[in-house]
Enzyme design. Structure first.
Site, PDB file in Angstrom:
ATOM      1  CD  GLU A   1       2.658   5.549  13.055  1.00 41.17           C
ATOM      2  OE1 GLU A   1       1.730   4.761  12.761  1.00 41.17           O
ATOM      3  OE2 GLU A   1       2.777   6.675  12.532  1.00 41.17           O
TER       4      GLU A   1
ATOM      5  CD  GLU B   1       4.355  10.313  11.433  1.00 37.62           C
ATOM      6  OE1 GLU B   1       3.162  10.186  11.120  1.00 37.62           O
ATOM      7  OE2 GLU B   1       4.898  11.430  11.609  1.00 37.62           O
TER       8      GLU B   1
ATOM      9  CG  ASP C   1       2.233   3.839   9.037  1.00 38.47           C
ATOM     10  OD1 ASP C   1       1.374   3.659   9.914  1.00 38.47           O
ATOM     11  OD2 ASP C   1       1.993   3.719   7.822  1.00 38.47           O
TER      12      ASP C   1
ATOM     13  CG  ASN D   1       2.249  11.379  14.155  1.00 37.11           C
ATOM     14  OD1 ASN D   1       1.553  10.422  13.812  1.00 37.11           O
ATOM     15  ND2 ASN D   1       1.916  12.626  13.898  1.00 37.11           N
TER      16      ASN D   1
END
Length: 237
Positions: A128, A52, A56, A125
């Site tokens: 990502e 994640e 991101d 999440n």
């Protein structure tokens, strides 16, 4: 019950996202929620949190590059606001819902029972983490193509929806008044596949704030948030 096990084929998921992974362990890792590890001590893999973190960064880079190239007259402040709208939790959760990513998650029983598969934060999440997995396995170019298809091709509508998003408004109010976030849970579903209806409730802890019905979970959740906003003063004290 999970249909995707850590050692099982993931062809259905790969078909859903339109990418065939060279190393499927990256894809599987993107769906291991940290709660799963708490109940499966013998599982030797990691949670998706590192994936994640990577995703991101890739997401921010790709979206920033797109906005920079396509909006040459926009100021730094305008670009920052647009990027924030496109990568916010609610937007990513919607995209995760569209791909049915919640179906593939590995969760603890407690997280499962409290609606983890439709939890906005968990879904965002996971989206990502999936980007991170794509980047590791396929590189930046394929990551960009995935994001072009799922975000950038519809960026104006996604940005506009951020302004009038009922879930975002409710989230803001609850954070301000109670310092907590709402959770969305599927209450019921019915009807044939081509006319399926879903009823979703929005809760603060165990208190039902509102409920809504829609043709998919995303629409039902927005309806539930709208229902909660209409009576927010008397239900949130």
């Amino acid at each position: 019950m999970n249909t995707l096990q850590p050692s099982s084929p993931v062809s259905k998921l790969q078909n859903a996202i339109g990418i065939n992974f060279a190393n499927e362990k990256f894809l599987k890792n993107a769906f291991i929620h940290r709660s799963y590890l708490n109940e499966h001590k013998n599982f030797t893999g990691q949670s998706n949190e590192r994936m994640e973190f990577l995703g991101d960064s890739v997401l921010s880079l790709v979206v920033s590059k797109f906005l920079f190239e396509n909006l040459p007259d926009s100021t730094e402040g305008d670009l920052t606001q647009l990027r924030a709208a496109l990568v916010r939790t609610e937007t990513l959760a919607k995209l995760a819902e569209n791909l049915d990513l919640g179906h593939y998650l590995f969760l603890s029983k407690g997280e499962e029972d409290t609606g983890g598969r439709t939890n906005t934060t968990i879904l965002a999440n996971t989206f990502e983490a999936l980007i991170g997995a794509i980047f590791l396995d396929q590189g930046l170019e394929k990551s960009e193509k995935f994001l072009e298809k799922n975000i950038l091709s519809n960026w104006k509508e996604l940005a506009e929806s951020a302004v009038s998003d009922n879930k975002s408004k409710l989230q803001e109010i609850l954070q301000r008044k109670k310092h907590k976030s709402p959770t969305y849970k599927l209450i019921n579903s019915w009807g044939p596949d081509h006319e399926r209806k879903f009823k979703v409730g929005v809760y603060l802890d165990d208190k039902l704030l509102g409920a809504g019905v829609g043709r998919n979970k995303q629409t039902a959740a927005q309806s539930a948030a709208r229902d909660a906003l209409l009576k927010v003063d008397r239900t949130i004290s």
